[in-house]
Design a protein around this motif. Sequence first.
Motif, PDB file in Angstrom:
ATOM      1  N   ILE A 171      54.249  23.141  30.396  1.00 33.79           N
ATOM      2  CA  ILE A 171      54.602  22.263  31.323  1.00 33.79           C
ATOM      3  C   ILE A 171      54.609  22.777  32.633  1.00 33.79           C
ATOM      4  O   ILE A 171      55.543  23.367  33.074  1.00 33.79           O
ATOM      5  CB  ILE A 171      55.753  21.409  31.050  1.00 33.79           C
ATOM      6  N   TYR A 174      56.810  18.545  36.676  1.00 29.72           N
ATOM      7  CA  TYR A 174      57.534  17.259  36.136  1.00 29.72           C
ATOM      8  C   TYR A 174      58.358  16.546  37.061  1.00 29.72           C
ATOM      9  O   TYR A 174      58.186  17.138  38.385  1.00 29.72           O
ATOM     10  CB  TYR A 174      58.399  17.674  35.115  1.00 29.72           C
ATOM     11  N   MET A 211      57.201  14.133  32.357  1.00 31.05           N
ATOM     12  CA  MET A 211      55.968  14.799  32.525  1.00 31.05           C
ATOM     13  C   MET A 211      55.266  13.798  33.563  1.00 31.05           C
ATOM     14  O   MET A 211      55.775  12.662  33.522  1.00 31.05           O
ATOM     15  CB  MET A 211      55.203  15.122  31.449  1.00 31.05           C
TER      16      MET A 211
END
Length: 238
Positions: A171, A174, A211
């Motif tokens: 990831i 975000y 996200m």
Amino acid sequence: MVQEKWRLVRDELKQSIEAGVFKPGERLPTEPELAKQFSAGRHSVRRAVSELSKEGALSVEQGRGTFVEAAPLLDYAIGTRTRLSKNLAAHGVDISGELLSATQVRSTDKVANALGLIPGAPVIESRRITYADGVPIAFGSSYHDAATFPDFAARRDVLGSTTQAYKTYGINDYVRAETTLHSRLARSDEAKLLKQHADSPVVVISALDEMLDGTPLSFKKVIWSALRVKFSMSKNGI
């Protein structure tokens, strides 16, 4: 009308602090010494110190003494990309933190709803405390889905950054999806942990990070010292 003695002591003591006679982080003389210095009774000194503690000018630490508040008032900008280290480090202070605990618990309805889980589903609760130049400014809990992020707290603790920890899961970015805040007086355990007067305020912030596609990442509830941090809303954040 003759002004109460404790008010005079408070004003003189405050002027001494502002003039640098007592420097940030310095321990004040003992109560009897202050009473002699200001030609006042110990009750007046005690009341003056208590009032300055409520204002955030002094910090009374049980068993250690009374200290001049060392932490500056920091400006925390809340936006879509709120990053703690970048946000507060811009003030030129050393931001550090400590992991207090990390345990798997059953999610409450509020946490489950925020993370898109079934109430009672297992989540990892991470409790951390944050310092600015060694002075506590906030503490609280963050919650992650235990199935997706079983060891997030450990990775965060090793890497020293939430952003870097997320990158280990693939990831790379975000955003802050939601932030709510309100103020109230600190509870006794909160005041003790933040090393501030029990009658001083705190700001309680609940936040949801997700996200870029809207998938929930974490739900947080953090208690901030209102004496040491002020908040502003930023359109773009940091």
